[in-house]
Write an enzyme that holds these catalytic residues in place. Sequence first.
Site, mmCIF file in Angstrom:
data_model
loop_
_atom_site.group_PDB
_atom_site.id
_atom_site.type_symbol
_atom_site.label_atom_id
_atom_site.label_comp_id
_atom_site.label_asym_id
_atom_site.label_seq_id
_atom_site.Cartn_x
_atom_site.Cartn_y
_atom_site.Cartn_z
ATOM 1 N N ASP A 75 -12.946 -4.324 3.889
ATOM 2 C CA ASP A 75 -11.919 -3.433 4.410
ATOM 3 C C ASP A 75 -11.559 -2.332 3.419
ATOM 4 O O ASP A 75 -11.229 -1.213 3.816
ATOM 5 C CB ASP A 75 -10.667 -4.236 4.764
ATOM 6 C CG ASP A 75 -10.837 -5.012 6.066
ATOM 7 O OD1 ASP A 75 -11.895 -4.858 6.712
ATOM 8 O OD2 ASP A 75 -9.928 -5.772 6.435
ATOM 9 N N ASN A 92 -3.744 2.288 6.305
ATOM 10 C CA ASN A 92 -2.982 1.054 6.161
ATOM 11 C C ASN A 92 -1.500 1.281 5.901
ATOM 12 O O ASN A 92 -0.655 0.849 6.662
ATOM 13 C CB ASN A 92 -3.558 0.191 5.033
ATOM 14 C CG ASN A 92 -4.549 -0.836 5.536
ATOM 15 O OD1 ASN A 92 -4.841 -0.900 6.726
ATOM 16 N ND2 ASN A 92 -5.074 -1.637 4.629
ATOM 17 N N GLU A 93 -1.204 1.945 4.774
ATOM 18 C CA GLU A 93 0.198 2.045 4.408
ATOM 19 C C GLU A 93 0.482 3.123 3.379
ATOM 20 O O GLU A 93 -0.417 3.578 2.662
ATOM 21 C CB GLU A 93 0.718 0.710 3.853
ATOM 22 C CG GLU A 93 0.222 0.361 2.467
ATOM 23 C CD GLU A 93 -1.022 -0.500 2.434
ATOM 24 O OE1 GLU A 93 -1.877 -0.230 1.561
ATOM 25 O OE2 GLU A 93 -1.147 -1.426 3.236
ATOM 26 N N ASP A 139 11.316 -4.073 -5.943
ATOM 27 C CA ASP A 139 10.165 -3.618 -6.724
ATOM 28 C C ASP A 139 9.474 -2.443 -6.053
ATOM 29 O O ASP A 139 8.669 -1.747 -6.671
ATOM 30 C CB ASP A 139 9.156 -4.749 -6.920
ATOM 31 C CG ASP A 139 9.610 -5.769 -7.953
ATOM 32 O OD1 ASP A 139 10.623 -5.516 -8.626
ATOM 33 O OD2 ASP A 139 8.958 -6.822 -8.066
ATOM 34 N N THR A 163 -1.449 -6.123 8.689
ATOM 35 C CA THR A 163 -2.152 -7.335 8.255
ATOM 36 C C THR A 163 -2.602 -7.238 6.802
ATOM 37 O O THR A 163 -3.366 -8.086 6.331
ATOM 38 C CB THR A 163 -3.388 -7.582 9.142
ATOM 39 O OG1 THR A 163 -4.231 -6.431 9.126
ATOM 40 C CG2 THR A 163 -2.975 -7.889 10.572
ATOM 41 N N TYR A 212 -1.073 -5.391 2.849
ATOM 42 C CA TYR A 212 -0.055 -5.627 1.813
ATOM 43 C C TYR A 212 1.289 -6.010 2.427
ATOM 44 O O TYR A 212 1.988 -6.905 1.934
ATOM 45 C CB TYR A 212 0.073 -4.363 0.958
ATOM 46 C CG TYR A 212 0.895 -4.498 -0.296
ATOM 47 C CD1 TYR A 212 1.227 -5.734 -0.831
ATOM 48 C CD2 TYR A 212 1.329 -3.353 -0.976
ATOM 49 C CE1 TYR A 212 1.972 -5.834 -2.001
ATOM 50 C CE2 TYR A 212 2.075 -3.439 -2.140
ATOM 51 C CZ TYR A 212 2.401 -4.684 -2.650
ATOM 52 O OH TYR A 212 3.143 -4.772 -3.790
ATOM 53 N N LEU A 248 1.952 -7.652 5.077
ATOM 54 C CA LEU A 248 1.946 -9.044 5.516
ATOM 55 C C LEU A 248 2.217 -9.981 4.346
ATOM 56 O O LEU A 248 2.978 -10.948 4.472
ATOM 57 C CB LEU A 248 0.606 -9.373 6.163
ATOM 58 C CG LEU A 248 0.430 -10.807 6.672
ATOM 59 C CD1 LEU A 248 1.406 -11.094 7.809
ATOM 60 C CD2 LEU A 248 -0.999 -11.041 7.133
ATOM 61 N N SER A 249 1.625 -9.679 3.196
ATOM 62 C CA SER A 249 1.826 -10.533 2.024
ATOM 63 C C SER A 249 3.249 -10.455 1.490
ATOM 64 O O SER A 249 3.688 -11.333 0.752
ATOM 65 C CB SER A 249 0.832 -10.150 0.914
ATOM 66 O OG SER A 249 1.142 -8.886 0.371
#
Length: 291
Positions: free
Chosen positions: A73, A146-147, A176, A187, A189, A191-192
């Site tokens: 990915d 993604n972000e 942070d 799905t 960063y 998501l974690s």
Amino acid sequence: MKIAVFGRQFKEDASPFIKEMFEELHLRGIEIAVHESFEQYLSKKKIKTYSKEFFTADQPFTSADFVFSIGGDGTFLESVTYVKDKQIPMLGINVGRLGFLAITPKQKIKEDINALLEGKYEVEDRSLVHLDTDEDVFEGLNFGLNEFCIQKKDSSTMILVHTFLDDTFLNSYWADGLIVATPTGSTAYALSCGGPVLMPTANNFVITPISPHNLNVRPLVISDKSKLSFKVEGRSKNFLVSLDSRSKTVSAAAGFSIRKEDFNVKLVRMEYYNFLDTLRSKLSWGQDIRN
């Protein structure tokens, strides 16, 4: 037909499949353009690409009917920076680990080439985030599949991210950092960090704080028609902003905002692919001895 190929280094067990891919494309009379550094890597592995065109970030490919991304990915996200707003359908060939974007297993490369030629596929639009800044931080690549992420630069203190939704004050996140994820990035960063999973074609963003000091602060789903703007405070004079895997250091005095990008990324979806199957597989849902 013409196919542009981008990739990174891969494990030795993938070599026969990559070799077979180029041979199949050549046999079918398909024109091939290969990223210059990937061509050099393949040459060392004695894999012939049959390519007559090579491209780089400074000299992109002139045109293509499809783009093949060979890797995981992360490789796919980098491939997006070469496609930009060209609206070329992209096929991710998975020779990495996770595969939410790189969905074609290396064992199915030849099968998927046949499907492309026969028109047995669908194209799915994926939205991106766009970063507006006072200065050109990312040298024109102000988008991410993604972000977008704001993070502290060092490990000592948290930062305070004042966040505004359509110019109305939303919240001050003492954390942070802060993530604004697309449905595709939900799905990753986000998501974690405890964010929810969105269906890929949802018209939303997810705002997810990174290790917030206030434990009652939770991720928030908003419309992707909204604009988000930020002001950052902290002991450090600088902090990090990132779009997918690309990060830059910026001044705390910098002004920036996030909105939906004007163009989409087009993902090739084969008939055998199902996002819900991928969720269960990649996130190990239901894998319990009681089930």
